[in-house]
Design an enzyme around this catalytic site. Structure first.
Site, PDB file in Angstrom:
ATOM      1  N   TRP A 237      39.171  37.520  43.287  1.00 30.14           N
ATOM      2  CA  TRP A 237      39.214  37.506  44.752  1.00 30.14           C
ATOM      3  C   TRP A 237      40.103  36.401  45.318  1.00 30.14           C
ATOM      4  O   TRP A 237      40.323  36.363  46.508  1.00 30.14           O
ATOM      5  CB  TRP A 237      37.805  37.364  45.310  1.00 30.14           C
ATOM      6  N   CYS A 273      36.295  45.066  45.633  1.00 33.03           N
ATOM      7  CA  CYS A 273      35.173  45.987  45.844  1.00 33.03           C
ATOM      8  C   CYS A 273      35.615  47.429  46.042  1.00 33.03           C
ATOM      9  O   CYS A 273      35.025  48.350  45.478  1.00 33.03           O
ATOM     10  CB  CYS A 273      34.304  45.509  47.007  1.00 33.03           C
ATOM     11  N   HIS A 331      32.430  45.368  52.759  1.00 26.91           N
ATOM     12  CA  HIS A 331      32.145  45.592  51.339  1.00 26.91           C
ATOM     13  C   HIS A 331      32.000  47.096  51.128  1.00 26.91           C
ATOM     14  O   HIS A 331      31.450  47.806  51.983  1.00 26.91           O
ATOM     15  CB  HIS A 331      30.877  44.858  50.916  1.00 26.91           C
ATOM     16  N   ASP A 354      26.491  50.330  43.216  1.00 34.36           N
ATOM     17  CA  ASP A 354      27.530  49.325  43.489  1.00 34.36           C
ATOM     18  C   ASP A 354      28.038  48.767  42.163  1.00 34.36           C
ATOM     19  O   ASP A 354      27.269  48.170  41.406  1.00 34.36           O
ATOM     20  CB  ASP A 354      26.964  48.203  44.366  1.00 34.36           C
ATOM     21  N   TYR A 528      38.896  38.412  52.591  1.00 36.64           N
ATOM     22  CA  TYR A 528      38.025  39.354  53.286  1.00 36.64           C
ATOM     23  C   TYR A 528      36.569  39.049  52.998  1.00 36.64           C
ATOM     24  O   TYR A 528      35.668  39.526  53.685  1.00 36.64           O
ATOM     25  CB  TYR A 528      38.386  40.795  52.925  1.00 36.64           C
TER      26      TYR A 528
END
Length: 1942
Positions: A237, A273, A331, A354, A528
């Site tokens: 990330w 994600c 997300h 997820d 983000y």
């Protein structure tokens, strides 16, 4: 009656796929959905009889069982049921139709289907094949049933989707291509098999795959790679994405999943994600589970699980990254549709899954399935992970101020901000649907608060009161007071990337009081996930607000502030902390997240778009930045085809630039069926018809034809582009790749044209350039149909030089010369002496089977190719380069050549060069021996194969040789000297006295001969090499050559630089006064006496007395004398000008024991005259052989047997025995024929008759040879092909080798030979009327059928067997071992192709009796299970040796050969038998198979297989338990020759253990013990154990860097032990060998190891009172560390719990029976103390569990135990972790915990100069109590850390592109490092180890070394460096880098 057997199955793929909605899947196997019937048709060998019943069996998984629902057996029934069932439909006698139905809850995956046939009491099973079963949303009984058809189309069948990103106030849509039908099904099923669930319990895991919630949970864990489970994606990330993919650039799942498979299931880097969710949606839809993507804006991550998100700011308003909690702008996760019987009916429907790795769930990074309804109702205690998802959408958000003193104060609590605008794509459109109401009640409603309290109470276990607030530390905080002001940020204009951002902070006073407000503002770029990256703005101001007054504060963020700090998320967070003065710290926090808008890319479409018609798209874009941009690339995805467009450099204008793309919508890609290479037509046109190969063989510079049969009709807009490529890394820049379209010539010279064609059949003509690279090419076709690009590999062809092409460098204008020097496969080699030149026939055989492949392999084995494969292949267009490489490769002096030369001595270890009569047998022997040089050859053998093998010679121009241009390339001086040097003859009387008596300028280079064109006569070509001897021109050329070589004066040599040869012209000698000549009275024949006469003439009038010394010696053809035969002394007197003769005889008895194989005798006569010049007379004699004659007994016709009669006579006066007649001939015999003749009496004539079957027309030569020195003869014979009108001739080589003689020299080798004459015979066709008959095509076919019936008993001929090596080796994970020999793993099928000599349908009855035979071992037998014979059928048994026909056409069969999982490993021979005589098909190697579940070495984890089988780079741990040092090791198990060396080790180990049963090789325990026995056991060992100061006559163990040099040295030294090794060397070599053979193996290090315990648990050590160790013998002692191996296998000889890792130690231990290795011992047994278990558990248990008692030897010779002196063994047992270079502690596998800690420090000055090469110190402390007699001892071994030797690589390294690494050496000492040498090695990076001498490195300084290299292999590659100097020994460092594929 034969058993009812299915011969063929039709899966009815079109019908079933349409009914099951699986017609879009790209895989070819049957794919159906559960709970729904499918149809199949079976064809049987006969009709079904009464009493025979049928049934089916379905099985899935590694251990199918009915209890697990992974196996089902069911008979035919009247109707389909709810479970597995089958009914028979309408059928006929030959075929039966069946309908099979599966239950709606069946396990999904790949099933095996078998047929059960019951006949009376007999039941047997027949395997039918495999099919794939998926979930079924169309079946009401399936858990995933979805009733709405539109939703099924969207959530199951739609391959395109929309992902919503941005933030809650600015939602953006981005496209995503799921592509679930694009050849991903196998990848998805493999994903399930790689999971941790499957590794823990494979059978249970498979049995649960009928449950969608279980499958969804497994997939959620596998999409991410955080659990070391070979997951698909690694998340990242922040930071740089250098050398990997930025997550924002992914736009689909297909590329990611295929890259994952391509990289051997290593995680793809990187994802975020939405990428995890997009890939997961693809997998679940592919498996049949309805799935969609959901985006949650303002998504919370509640780490402490209190439903509160805490965010912190400093006193100036800057956001702090100190909280574990976080809030993401958005997300993305998945929702899947299925029922939840575990929760109850209300919770059915959408379930959250997820795959983004945020937190572990039950020890694994996985999340869900969580019911959406359970989330809405706050049922956070329900499975799975409902609490985690609830907090993501419904947590409260608290904001805190952190003051400078560390105190925290909460200033704001927002209950509504989390979980906003939850969105998904609408059904049937790209619109957004807000589904927030599915997850939560309306924010601010009482119902929402009620659910929140309910959820919080379930977490805390108590009721929650209204207004409950907690501080981060868990204590209560004060109630927040209203500051009395309000504020918000507003954008003055939309924020555009590249422009300044203008904001307005609006503040309002909500009270009637005047307020002074201090405003601290901060702006930062963020991700983000709202994690702060860089602060870009900080400002403070104050404002006065009157009662109820509002004010605006303008804020500007210039582009120059944020431009270089902005991330790809393009987000900036602005905060304002507003403090109301004089109110005791009341504060207001205002914040806003800004997303900068992207540059608008405008796409314009025409109003009307028509299918299958091209359309233009206009795309416009603008550069928004105030500066130019460069290297812009626009990626456009059209119908899953990504187009990359390199743009120009737009300026700063905002008007943009535009361009157009031509697109054709919904065009169906052209599908290509069968490819017709027009083989006969092309071969005839290219003069390659004689090649015995099914491949298309072409010549460059000449067009060839190809036809494509299409499955779809070609359209006018289809654009065709061909790609021809050769070599390992084809590139257009190196002329190894050509891309060319129709009707245009590419830059490479390749071109293609379309000939008249039909809609479904396209004809093309392709032309290669006349200077194209020769070799094997791959031809591809790219078809661009509108916007779709399809690619098809058309096949391979071989391109050769073309002497028929005028533009080719090898062009030869004369057709007769081309026929002779290119197409003639037999020749004549001239030998003997100049006055007795003899003809020797030679069979070149260039068109024989496999010879072309072997010739290409010669090029690929050259040193040039090994050093730089790409550059080597690119130069193969030059005949000079190719011929030079071949000349170097034919001899073995430069490693791995074809033939090893030998000119003297015995030939016992090889073949006498005189026995060779052709190149074919030599080349095949070299190939079959795995490229080991064939022994032996001499000059004609080298020349016959290619050229004389003196390392490397030529090509040298014959014109340059004639003109004396010795300065020209290549090797002209060498050849000029060979044909033009002067010869000086000397007589040496003693060491100090010699006399030059003769200088001959004409002797060298006479009668240079070659075979005449079209005949066998000799042609003298001396004039091509030199001017006439004695001519003025010849002498001028000679002097010119001397001058060019630097020889100033003739007779005086100077130093000449290589490669020039040194030779000179001798000075004139004194002329003798007499002349002489030696004459033969008759032609000498072997076995007879030799009569000679010496004639002497006096040339002057004086009287002469002459002393004559006659001498005869046996010589080689090199004129080197080997044995003296005769010596005579005579004295004669010659009067004036008188002539006299001296006659003498050399009897047979004198020369028979001395004659060499060359049959040459040198006779010399030295005539000495008193006070005059001496005369030397000499003569070479070659003894002739008696004739061998050949007679053909009948007409010779192609493919018809004919008898040949050979007659020969024993010329000796003694009996000879054990004679062998050898015959060979191109086109007549495919292999050399051997016929034994037991004995022959003196002068006896014998006749031998044998049968040959000519298989090729044309002139053929018949040759034969008798005796190891019996010579060879030849004859010509005419053959006629049956349906042709021309006559042809065949040649055959026949040899005869004699054994021993029973004459006067009984038992001695016969040293004589026979020579035959050349005879001619004419014959016509094989018909009784002796006339040539021409037949029509129909008559010819009838004749062929008749001949097939006539010769059917002899079996159908297999012309070629293609082992499909590249495909098979890749499937069997052995492509790194070899790409040229078949190496497969047991329990896994491999594919071969048989090419028959005639259509198979003519031999159907015979084919039913055709069997394959496999055999291994020296004495194969069926009883030993090492020879198996099995039939070829349409269905093969996967559990046994079997063969099934996969594909067939009239002349080809493709067979799938199944190998049992328990077959013995080894080198196998594959044969076919259709009659009594089996036919050899080839050879293959069989290894263990960790990928096969039925193999005893099966390893379920793919990552572990990659590590413990395929990884060639290892780490060995040394040092001490407190300072473990990592040492790199190159296992090199797949390097060249390793597999052969391993089987040699295995064979010798079996011999050492007296194991004679080859079937034992099926057992990995047996193999491990046999190999371990060979590494260090007595006289048979391959390594000698090292003792200190013993390395002078060997290599110090610490200097070894890999296993391959050790094993190669062992082989090169003829199996003599290599010196020296220690435990880590033994373990590393053993690991290499076992991994090579297929047994998963790792290297393990244990610290404080008890050695030589003999199983005892007690070890004693003795010290004096000063702490000096006194134990010096080899009894039990403690080692600082010890290294052994672990092998993974099932122990079928023991209980099941003992399977798994087995300890194996090749380092010898003292046992009761002497020194020996240990193991394999189950590690579990060692841990549990089961010391009675085999093998050697007691030794391992004692080694890691023994207690060491320390004794103090006092001055009075008494022993006293030292208190505290007990040492614990077996500490920190370590091995390399899977997939990384991290050290993994596995002590818990061997023992239960124990604790022992001790620390000691020592100054460097105490040990610096005494430190050994292992860098180990033993520190001993002895404590003596003065008041008592107690003594305490403490001891610790310490490893001194090595100084930094660092390696640095450049960022991007590409295969075959030069690069440079940097090695830095830092000297840590206070003195210089002297005589520093750095050794550098790296497989795939550097060809051989390099040594760099650095000299001295000054104290405390750093020296850098640049290492240039060119990587030849892609993937992770390791570079190892080792430093040796006077002060430091064997300091090692390593680093691994990833090489990108070219």
């Amino acid at each position: 009656m034969a058993d009812l057997t299915p011969t063929h199955i039709s899966w009815q793929p079109s019908l079933n796929a349409a009914n099951h909605h699986t017609d879009r899947y790209a895989n070819t196997e049957l794919t159906v959905r559960r709970g729904q019937a499918f149809s199949i048709t079976l064809y049987f060998n006969r009709p079904r009889q009464n009493g025979e019943s049928l049934g089916f069996v379905t099985e899935i998984g590694p251990s199918p069982s009915e209890s697990h629902r992974t196996r089902a057996a069911f008979n035919l029934s009247e109707a389909l049921g709810s479970g597995w069932s089958a009914v028979q439909g309408p059928s006929d006698a030959g075929a039966m139709n069946f309908t099979i139905s599966s239950p709606a809850n069946a396990v999904i995956g790949r099933y095996n289907l078998s047929l059960l046939v019951t006949s009376g009491n007999k039941i047997f099973s027949r395997y039918l094949g495999q099919f794939v079963l998926l979930f079924n949303p169309w079946c009401p009984g399936d858990d995933v049933y979805m009733s709405n058809e539109n939703e099924r189309q969207e959530y199951v069948l739609n391959e395109n989707g929309i992902i919503f990103v941005g933030n809650a106030r600015y939602i953006e849509a981005r496209g995503w291509y799921y592509g679930q039908f694009q050849d991903l099904l196998n990848i998805c099923l493999t994903m399930l098999d790689l999971s941790l669930y499957y590794r823990q319990d494979p059978a249970m895991d498979v049995s649960r795959r009928g449950d969608p919630k279980y499958v969804g949970r497994v997939i959620s864990s596998m999409i991410n790679g955080n659990d070391n489970d070979n997951g698909v994606l690694l998340g990242k990330w922040q930071g740089s994405f250098h050398s990997h993919e930025n997550p924002s650039r992914w736009d689909g799942s297909v590329v990611i999943l295929k890259k994952w498979r391509q990289d051997n299931y290593r995680p793809v880097q990187y994802g975020q994600c939405w990428v995890f969710a997009g890939v997961m949606c693809t997998v679940l839809r592919c498996l049949g589970i309805p799935t969609r993507l959901v985006s949650n804006f303002n998504s919370a991550h509640d780490v402490d699980r209190n439903l509160s998100i805490d965010k912190y700011y400093d006193s100036s308003g800057r956001s702090l990254n100190i909280s574990k909690d976080s809030t993401w702008d958005y997300h993305v996760w998945n929702e899947s549709w299925f029922i939840r019987p575990d929760l109850g009916r209300p919770y059915n429907g959408w379930q959250v899954l997820d795959a983004t790795p945020q937190e572990q769930s039950r020890g694994i990074f996985q999340c869900g399935p969580a019911s959406v309804l359970a989330i809405k109702e706050g049922e956070v205690n329900l499975d799975y992970d409902t609490l985690f998802v609830y907090s993501e959408v419904n947590a409260d958000c608290n904001r805190w101020i952190v003051y400078n003193d560390g105190t925290k104060k909460r200033v704001y609590c927002d209950t509504e901000i989390i979980g906003r605008s939850i969105s998904t794509k609408a059904v049937g459109s790209n619109g957004r649907v807000d589904i927030t109401a599915n997850y939560k009640y309306p924010e601010g409603s009482s119902e929402e608060r009620r659910v929140y309290k309910k959820a919080l109470a379930k977490i805390l276990g108590t009721s929650v009161t209204e207004g409950r607030t907690d501080s981060p530390g868990g204590g209560s905080s004060e109630t927040m007071r209203n500051p009395g002001i309000a504020g918000k940020f507003k954008l003055a204009e939309p924020p555009v990337f590249g422009k300044d951002i203008n904001l307005i902070l609006v503040l309002n006073n909500l009270s009637s009081d005047r307020k002074s407000v201090r405003v601290d503002m901060s702006a930062s770029t963020i991700l983000y996930t709202r994690r702060t990256v860089t602060e870009i703005l900080k400002a403070a101001t104050s404002v006065e607000l009157g009662p109820r007054q509002g004010k605006h504060i303008r804020v500007k963020i210039p582009y120059t502030h944020y431009g270089k700090y902005l991330t790809t998320d393009k987000r900036i967070q602005v905060t304002a902390l507003c403090e109301v003065m004089r109110t005791h710290g009341l504060k207001l926090l205002v914040e806003k997240t800004i997303i900068l808008e992207d540059t608008n890319i405008i796409i314009k479409l025409p109003r009307r778009v028509v299918v299958n018609k091209a359309v233009s798209l206009e795309i416009s874009y603008a550069n928004p930045l105030p500066e130019p941009v460069s290297r812009c690339v626009l990626l456009v995805t059209l119908m899953n085809q990504q187009v990359k467009i390199n743009l120009g450099v737009p300026g700063t204008t905002e008007h943009g630039e535009g361009f157009a793309i031509v697109w054709q919508p919904a065009t169906q890609a052209l599908k290509i069926g069968k490819v017709n290479w027009q083989s006969k037509l092309n071969k005839a046109a290219h003069h390659t018809s004689d090649y015995s190969s099914t491949e298309v063989i072409l010549r460059r510079g000449q067009p060839f034809s190809i036809s494509l049969n299409l499955k779809t009709t070609a359209q006018s807009w289809d654009n065709f582009t061909f790609i021809a490529s050769t070599g390992p890394s084809p590139a257009e820049s190196q002329q190894t790749k050509a891309v060319f379209a129709l009707s245009e010539e590419a830059a490479s010279g390749w071109s293609a044209a379309q000939e008249p064609s039909e809609p479904r059949c396209l004809n093309f003509t392709i032309l290669s350039p006349a200077d194209a690279v020769i070799g094997r090419y791959k031809l591809q076709l790219h078809v661009l149909a509108g916007n779709k690009v399809s690619s098809k590999v058309l096949g391979q062809f071989v391109l050769l030089f073309n002497p028929w092409c005028p533009d080719d460098d090898v062009y030869m204008a004369n057709e007769k010369e081309r026929q002779e020097y290119v197409l003639n496969d037999s020749g004549i080699i001239f030998q003997g002496v100049e006055k007795d030149i003899q003809q020797e026939a030679w069979n070149y055989g260039q068109f024989e089977e496999d010879i072309l492949d072997i010739s290409l392999a010669i090029l690929d084995r050259s040193l040039n190719h090994r050093e730089d494969p790409a550059a080597d292949v690119s130069q193969r267009n030059c005949p000079v380069y190719v011929s030079r490489v071949i000349s170097a490769m034919v001899n073995s002096n430069d490693e791995k050549g074809v033939v090893e030369g030998k000119w003297s001595g015995k030939f016992r270890s090889g073949t006498n060069p005189l026995r060779w009569s052709g190149s074919v047998s030599i080349l095949r022997k070299w190939y079959r021996a795995r490229y080991r040089p064939v022994r032996y050859g001499q000059c004609w053998v080298f020349a016959g194969v290619t050229c004389t093998g003196i390392y490397q010679c030529g090509p040298a121009s014959t014109k340059a040789i004639k003109e004396g241009d010795v300065n020209l390339d290549y090797d002209s001086p060498f050849v000029f000297a060979a044909v033009n040097a002067d010869c000086v003859t000397w007589i040496r009387y003693s060491k100090k006295r010699k006399e030059r008596i003769y200088s001959d300028t004409r002797k060298i280079g006479k009668f240079i001969s070659t075979k005449a064109v079209g005949t066998n006569s000799r042609v003298d070509i001396t004039a091509n090499y030199k001017y006439p001897e004695g001519s003025l021109k010849e002498r001028q050329v000679y002097k010119k050559a001397l001058k060019l070589l630097g020889v100033r004066r003739p007779g005086k040599r100077t130093k000449i630089p290589r490669p020039r040869r040194r030779f000179s012209r001798a000075q004139p000698a004194q002329t003798p006064s007499i002349s002489g000549k030696l004459l033969l009275d008759a032609s000498p024949v072997i076995g007879q006496d030799i009569l000679l006469t010496l004639t002497l003439r006096n040339l002057i009038s004086d009287f002469k007395t002459i002393k004559v010394k006659l001498k005869a010696s046996a010589i080689l053809y090199t004129r080197k004398p080997k044995a003296e035969i005769l010596q005579l002394h005579r004295s004669i007197k010659l009067g004036a000008e008188e002539v006299k003769e001296i006659s003498f005889k050399i009897s047979y008895s004198q020369y028979k024991n001395s004659l060499m194989d060359d049959r040459k005798i040198l006779v010399t006569a030295v005539c000495q005259i008193k006070r005059g010049a001496s005369l030397l007379v000499e003569k070479d004699i070659v003894l002739q052989d008696p004739f061998l004659t050949i007679k053909v007994l009948g007409p010779a016709v192609v493919h018809k047997p004919v008898s040949v009669e050979v007659t020969f006579t024993n010329p000796l006066s003694e009996e000879v025995t054990d004679c062998v007649l050898r015959a060979e001939g191109s086109g007549l015999l495919k292999e050399q024929l051997r016929i034994h003749v037991e004995r022959m009496a003196p002068m006896e004539t014998s006749t031998v008759e044998f049968e040959i079957i000519p298989y090729r027309s044309g002139t053929r030569q018949l040759q034969r040879n008798q005796a190891n020195n019996f010579s060879r003869g030849q004859f010509l014979r005419q053959l006629e092909e049956e349906a042709t009108a021309h006559q042809s001739k065949q040649k055959l080589n026949i040899f005869m080798v004699s054994g021993t003689s029973h004459g006067p020299r009984a038992g001695a080798k016969c040293s004589q030979g026979l020579r035959s004459s050349i005879c001619m015979a004419e014959c016509t066709k094989g018909h009784s009327n002796q006339k040539l008959v021409l037949m029509s095509e129909e008559s010819e076919k009838q004749q062929e059928a008749a001949e097939a019936d006539r010769f059917g008993s002899k079996g159908l001929s297999i012309q070629k067997c293609d082992f499909m090596i590249p495909e098979n080796n890749k499937n069997h994970h052995t492509e790194e071992i070899s790409t040229e020999r078949l190496i497969v793993r047991r329990g896994q099928p491999f594919t071969i192709t048989l090419n028959f000599s005639a259509p198979v349908h003519n031999y159907l009855q015979q084919m039913k009796r055709t069997f394959l035979i496999i055999q291994t071992g020296p004495h194969s037998s069926k009883a030993d299970e090492i020879q198996v014979e099995f039939p070829i059928s349409s269905l093969g048994d996967q559990k046994q040796w079997s063969a099934a026909v996969e594909e067939q056409d009239p002349n080809f069969w493709t067979l799938c050969v199944n190998t049992p999982a328990n077959a013995p490993i080894g080198q196998y021979t594959l044969l076919s038998r259709a009659s009594k005589s089996p036919q050899l098909l080839g050879y293959f190697t069989l290894l263990f198979n960790p990928w096969c579940r039925d193999d005893e070495v099966f390893l379920a984890n793919e990552a572990q297989r990659q590590e413990y089988i395929l990884n060639q780079d290892g780490i060995i741990y040394q040092g001490t338990e407190n300072a473990i040092l990592a040492q790199p090791w190159d296992f090199g198990q797949f390097e060249e020759d390793m597999v052969d060396i391993c089987f040699i080790l295995l064979a010798l180990g079996e011999h050492f253990q007296r194991e004679k049963d080859p079937a034992q090789r099926k057992n990995p325990v047996h193999v491990c013990r046999a190999i371990a026995a060979m590494l260090n056991c007595n006289e048979f060992r391959s390594l000698t154990e090292y003792e200190p100061r013993q390395h002078d006559n060997g290599t110090s163990p610490s200097k070894w860097l890999g296993s391959r040099p050790i094993l190669q040295q062992w082989i090169a030294s003829k199996l003599q032990p290599v010196r020296y090794g220690r435990c880590w060397v033994f373990a590393a070599v053993l690991c290499s060998v076992l991994r090579c053979l297929g047994i998963p193996t790792r290297v393990v290090t244990g610290f404080t190891w008890a050695h030589n315990t003999k199983g005892s648990l007690s070890v004693d050590e003795y010290y004096d009172e000063d702490g000096t160790l006194l134990t010096q013998d080899k009894s039990a002692r403690l080692w600082t560390f010890h290294v052994w191996n672990e092998c993974w296998m099932a122990r079928t000889d023991l209980l099941p719990e003992y399977s798994g890792w087995q300890a194996l130690d090749a380092t010898c231990q003292e046992k009761s029976k002497g020194l020996s290795f240990c193991g394999p011992a189950p590690v579990h047994a060692i841990k549990e103390g089961d010391t009675q278990v085999d093998y050697d558990v007691c030794y391992f248990f004692a080694a890691v569990n023994a207690k060491c008692q320390v004794w103090i030897h006092k001055a009075d010779d008494t022993l006293k135990p030292a208190f505290g002196g007990t040492k614990y063994t077996g500490n920190n047992i370590s091995t390399k972790s899977v997939g990384s270079e991290r050290c993994e502690d596995i002590t818990q596998n061997y023992k239960y915990p124990e604790v022992n800690n001790l620390q000691v420090s020592v100054p460097y000055t105490w040990f610096g100069k005494e430190l050994g090469e292992n860098h180990l110190l033993r520190l001993t402390a002895v404590l003596r109590d003065e008041d008592s007699s107690y003594m305490y001892l403490a001891q610790e071994e310490i490893s001194i850390c090595e100084s930094p030797l660092t390696i640095e690589f450049p960022e991007n390294i590409v295969q075959y592109e030069p690069s440079t690494a940097k090695i830095s050496l830092q000297n840590p000492l206070m003195e210089p490092l002297e005589q520093c040498v750095i050794a550098v090695a790296g497989r795939g990076l550097i060809y051989r180890q390099r040594n760099y001498r650095l000299g001295s490195v000054q104290a405390k300084s750093t020296q850098e070394l640049q290492i240039p290299f060119t990587p030849t292999r892609a993937g992770p590659r390791r570079l190892t460096a080792r430093l040796t100097c006077l002060q430091l020994q064997n300091l090692k460092s390593y680093r691994t880098t990833n090489i990108a594929a070219a």
